[in-house]
Design a protein around this motif. Structure first.
Motif, mmCIF file in Angstrom:
data_model
loop_
_atom_site.group_PDB
_atom_site.id
_atom_site.type_symbol
_atom_site.label_atom_id
_atom_site.label_comp_id
_atom_site.label_asym_id
_atom_site.label_seq_id
_atom_site.Cartn_x
_atom_site.Cartn_y
_atom_site.Cartn_z
ATOM 1 N N ASP A 127 0.808 -1.223 0.000
ATOM 2 C CA ASP A 127 0.000 0.000 0.000
ATOM 3 C C ASP A 127 0.839 1.271 0.000
ATOM 4 O OD1 ASP A 127 -2.505 -1.208 -0.020
ATOM 5 O OD2 ASP A 127 -2.633 -1.318 2.167
ATOM 6 N N GLN A 128 2.156 1.143 -0.013
ATOM 7 C CA GLN A 128 3.043 2.295 0.164
ATOM 8 C C GLN A 128 4.019 2.430 -1.011
ATOM 9 O OE1 GLN A 128 2.448 4.370 2.542
ATOM 10 N NE2 GLN A 128 0.994 3.073 3.650
ATOM 11 N N PRO A 129 4.594 3.632 -1.181
ATOM 12 C CA PRO A 129 5.616 3.807 -2.222
ATOM 13 C C PRO A 129 6.841 2.944 -1.934
ATOM 14 C CG PRO A 129 4.935 5.924 -1.281
ATOM 15 C CD PRO A 129 4.361 4.855 -0.407
ATOM 16 N N ARG A 130 7.697 2.816 -2.912
ATOM 17 C CA ARG A 130 8.942 2.090 -2.744
ATOM 18 C C ARG A 130 9.848 2.809 -1.737
ATOM 19 N NH1 ARG A 130 9.479 -3.197 -4.014
ATOM 20 N NH2 ARG A 130 8.007 -3.671 -5.681
ATOM 21 N N ALA A 131 10.514 2.029 -0.883
ATOM 22 C CA ALA A 131 11.286 2.586 0.227
ATOM 23 C C ALA A 131 12.349 3.564 -0.240
ATOM 24 C CB ALA A 131 11.921 1.459 1.034
ATOM 25 N N VAL A 132 13.134 3.164 -1.239
ATOM 26 C CA VAL A 132 14.259 4.012 -1.647
ATOM 27 C C VAL A 132 13.775 5.287 -2.322
ATOM 28 C CG1 VAL A 132 14.636 3.004 -3.947
ATOM 29 C CG2 VAL A 132 16.580 3.931 -2.654
ATOM 30 N N SER A 133 12.592 5.260 -2.931
ATOM 31 C CA SER A 133 12.030 6.460 -3.549
ATOM 32 C C SER A 133 11.410 7.387 -2.510
ATOM 33 C CB SER A 133 10.970 6.082 -4.590
ATOM 34 O OG SER A 133 11.534 5.333 -5.641
ATOM 35 N N ASN A 134 10.888 6.813 -1.436
ATOM 36 C CA ASN A 134 10.159 7.592 -0.438
ATOM 37 C C ASN A 134 11.059 8.146 0.659
ATOM 38 O OD1 ASN A 134 7.754 8.697 0.537
ATOM 39 N ND2 ASN A 134 7.311 6.920 1.812
ATOM 40 N N PHE A 135 12.005 7.346 1.115
ATOM 41 C CA PHE A 135 12.837 7.734 2.251
ATOM 42 C C PHE A 135 14.312 7.914 1.899
ATOM 43 C CE2 PHE A 135 9.190 5.615 4.249
ATOM 44 C CZ PHE A 135 8.840 6.545 5.213
ATOM 45 N N ALA B 68 1.529 13.572 -7.556
ATOM 46 C CA ALA B 68 1.222 12.884 -6.297
ATOM 47 C C ALA B 68 1.116 11.379 -6.517
ATOM 48 C CB ALA B 68 -0.069 13.431 -5.707
ATOM 49 N N ILE B 69 0.515 10.981 -7.631
ATOM 50 C CA ILE B 69 0.390 9.555 -7.941
ATOM 51 C C ILE B 69 1.772 8.938 -8.141
ATOM 52 C CG2 ILE B 69 -0.347 7.975 -9.775
ATOM 53 C CD1 ILE B 69 -2.900 9.739 -10.011
ATOM 54 N N HIS B 70 2.662 9.663 -8.830
ATOM 55 C CA HIS B 70 4.031 9.157 -9.018
ATOM 56 C C HIS B 70 4.735 8.962 -7.680
ATOM 57 C CE1 HIS B 70 4.219 10.901 -13.381
ATOM 58 N NE2 HIS B 70 3.573 9.762 -13.325
ATOM 59 N N HIS B 71 4.416 9.817 -6.711
ATOM 60 C CA HIS B 71 5.027 9.702 -5.381
ATOM 61 C C HIS B 71 4.339 8.657 -4.508
ATOM 62 C CE1 HIS B 71 7.068 13.563 -6.214
ATOM 63 N NE2 HIS B 71 7.872 13.222 -5.221
ATOM 64 N N ARG B 72 2.996 8.549 -4.606
ATOM 65 C CA ARG B 72 2.264 7.868 -3.548
ATOM 66 C C ARG B 72 1.361 6.715 -3.976
ATOM 67 N NH1 ARG B 72 1.876 12.258 0.126
ATOM 68 N NH2 ARG B 72 3.975 12.555 0.942
ATOM 69 N N SER B 73 1.118 6.540 -5.257
ATOM 70 C CA SER B 73 0.188 5.492 -5.658
ATOM 71 C C SER B 73 0.604 4.128 -5.126
ATOM 72 C CB SER B 73 0.108 5.409 -7.187
ATOM 73 O OG SER B 73 -0.640 4.267 -7.581
ATOM 74 N N ARG B 74 -0.392 3.344 -4.751
ATOM 75 C CA ARG B 74 -0.113 1.976 -4.293
ATOM 76 C C ARG B 74 0.471 1.120 -5.423
ATOM 77 N NH1 ARG B 74 -5.255 -0.152 -0.958
ATOM 78 N NH2 ARG B 74 -6.185 -0.136 -3.050
ATOM 79 N N ASP B 75 0.228 1.514 -6.654
ATOM 80 C CA ASP B 75 0.791 0.756 -7.776
ATOM 81 C C ASP B 75 2.314 0.860 -7.855
ATOM 82 O OD1 ASP B 75 -1.480 -0.456 -8.722
ATOM 83 O OD2 ASP B 75 -1.945 1.094 -10.198
ATOM 84 N N ASN B 76 2.926 1.827 -7.176
ATOM 85 C CA ASN B 76 4.386 1.872 -7.112
ATOM 86 C C ASN B 76 4.951 0.569 -6.560
ATOM 87 O OD1 ASN B 76 5.240 4.544 -8.028
ATOM 88 N ND2 ASN B 76 4.056 5.325 -6.304
#
Length: 562
Positions: free
Chosen positions: A330-338, A411-419
């Motif tokens: 349900d979350q973005p990819r770790a390396v992209s988010n943090f 926002a979808i590129h950052h946060r979509s569950r499809d990431n």
């Protein structure tokens, strides 16, 4: 601190639809998972958390279950499941099933009976209400957009669905419904599964009167969360579940619990409470959420992350247990988010994140592909996305003019569950080796560079770094049970903390920036005059532990000596 196997375990989440397709239909399946168990054994994980594989019409990718006792046809058969379970156990890997009992599918036999008549014995398996002045029974919003109520023409009443309209909420006030759920759980445990991850389990108890929620600026529907999150009978229900089912097995349980705080988590996970082993909170993954939740992308500070992690580390130090994760389905990819998913820093920052998380006190969870450094995907069009929350969010926010198209796509590129749901990248072959057919969702175009075949051929890869961290955990009780203490609390680039166990003390230093900040040992640790290098994401080099420059996204662990 009582020692338990699940405290010492490392968990790995598999999203079956996107893991490995064995028959070329473009959908991952159970035989595909079985074929990759040797890979997971090499990584060193102990438990697979398996996202739902039950029979489902697949409105919410399997979280809408129409038959809890059968396997979704796209995923295979029960014989395939049994084969996978046995093969995992042969390799010393346990299986934790996803338990979804806040809601079912509207195609479940219970609901089809429930909607057939107001007099049906299954009517009270779900939450039905009459209209209020010709409108919905209350103003609650669905998490997937629109109203949380759907009218059913057959009886003229509304049913509650906190998620999709095809996911009617179960009525936990009904003891007959609870009995059916406990019997189903027992059936799976007798089959040999090793525990449950419980989907939004703190939503199952609703305030009986179902009052209206506050309507936030610019929105049509109200926030009903105060009336169904951590509701009035939640602890009673979980204690009953524990007494009737969970306490009879040596298993692991983790509850997904949005909007849970530390104090509430202590009640859910305290040993004397007889409820669950641990919870998933959302505090850190909600960093940077703004006015419109995940669709508002705002900056966040490292001090905010440290405050959140430390609050949970200290809060569950004596009672309860932490679950540790950067990402999931349900979350973005770790390396992209943090971290930093640029070509220059992706590998080094992914390793830094691994150190930061795996050295904390609690049970770490790896989401499939995290050990490869898989990144968010930037699909160019909303038509490329499959996630119901993403598609409905675009419709609601862009359609109403609350968010412009470009801002919403960002926002979808950052946060979509499809990431998190793009297929696992196994090799550089078409579709990343995930399928020989057409994948249900496109593979991230960077699969030719980022894939399992490449990392397994590189002794300095993220995969082998995770392998080292997992072995450190298995060989050192301090990683599992050691006391956590935050240092350099106000630093906006360095996250540093210590772990202490018996006579041992470890120092963990993580640079969350691409700059080279100066680390200075605080006065409180001045008595430690030397340090032995334990692990790091750069080649080992002699350091004066008192003061030294950190390299971009550097992570270091030292064993301190007096």
């Amino acid at each position: 601190m009582e020692k338990k196997w699940w405290k010492e375990a490392v968990f790995y989440q598999i999203y079956p639809r996107s893991f490995q397709d064995s028959n070329g239909d473009g959908v991952g399946d159970l035989k595909g998972i079985t074929s990759r168990l040797d890979y997971l054994q090499e990584l060193g994980i102990d438990v697979i958390w398996l996202s739902p594989v039950y029979q489902s019409p697949n409105d919410d990718n399997g979280y809408d279950i129409s038959d809890y006792g059968n396997i979704m046809k796209e995923f295979g058969t029960m014989a395939d499941f049994d084969e996978m379970l046995d093969a995992a156990h042969e390799r010393g890997i346990k299986i934790m099933m996803d338990l979804v009992v806040n809601h079912s599918s509207d195609e479940h036999a219970w609901f089809m009976e429930s909607r057939s008549s107001k007099d049906s014995p299954y009517r009270d398996y779900y939450i039905w209400r009459s209209s209020r002045e010709g409108k919905e029974p209350n103003n609650w919003a669905s998490f997937f957009g629109g109203s949380a109520w759907e009218i059913d023409p057959a009886t003229g009443e509304y049913y509650l669905h906190l998620f999709s309209r095809k996911q009617p909420d179960l009525n936990w006030e009904n003891p007959a419904l609870r009995n059916e759920i406990y019997e189903m759980m027992t059936w799976w445990l007798d089959k040999g599964v090793d525990g449950f991850r419980m989907d939004v389990i703190n939503f199952i108890s609703k305030v009986p009167l179902l009052p209206d929620g506050e309507i936030l600026k610019g929105l049509v529907y109200g926030n009903g969360a105060p009336y169904f999150v951590n509701g009035p009978r939640i602890h009673e229900f979980l204690q009953e579940m524990n007494s009737r089912v969970l306490s009879r097995y040596d298993l692991v349980t983790v509850g997904e619990m949005p909007v849970v705080d530390v104090e509430e988590a202590m009640l859910y996970t305290g040993d004397e409470r007889s409820e669950l082993n641990m919870v998933f909170h959302f505090d850190h993954v909600n960093l940077g959420y703004g006015e419109y939740g995940r669709w508002s992308v705002e900056d966040w500070k490292l001090t905010e992350l440290k405050t959140i992690f430390s609050k949970w580390q200290y809060g569950l130090e004596e009672k309860g247990w932490n679950s540790l994760y950067w990402s999931n389905h349900d979350q973005p990819r770790a390396v992209s988010n943090f971290g930093n998913d640029s070509e220059e820093y992706r590998v080094i920052s992914a390793k830094m994140l691994a150190v930061c998380l795996h050295m904390l006190k609690g049970s770490p969870y790896i989401y499939q592909g995290e050990e490869l450094g898989m990144t968010n995907v930037h699909f160019p069009s909303i038509e490329d996305y499959r996630d119901i929350e993403t598609v409905n969010g675009y419709r609601d926010f862009c359609g109403s003019g609350l968010i412009a198209h470009d801002a919403m796509l960002n926002a979808i590129h950052h946060r979509s569950r499809d990431n998190a749901r793009t297929p696992m990248q196994w090799n550089g072959e078409p579709h990343g080796g995930f399928t020989t057919g057409t994948p249900w969702i496109e593979v991230n175009p960077n699969y030719t560079a980022i894939n399992a075949e490449n990392v397994l051929a590189d002794p300095n890869s993220i995969f082998y770094f995770y392998q080292q961290l997992i072995q450190l955990r298995k060989n050192n009780d301090i990683v599992v049970y050691g006391k956590y203490d935050l240092i350099l609390e106000e630093h906006e680039e360095i996250y540093a903390y210590t772990r202490a166990w018996n006579d041992e003390k470890w120092l963990v230093i993580c640079n969350f920036s691409d700059s080279t900040p100066l680390f200075q040992l605080p006065v409180s640790l001045a008595s430690y005059t030397s340090a032995a290098w334990v692990i790091g994401n750069y080649p080992e080099s002699g350091r004066n532990i008192a003061s030294f420059q950190l390299r971009p996204y550097e992570a270091l662990v030292f064993s301190l000596k007096q």
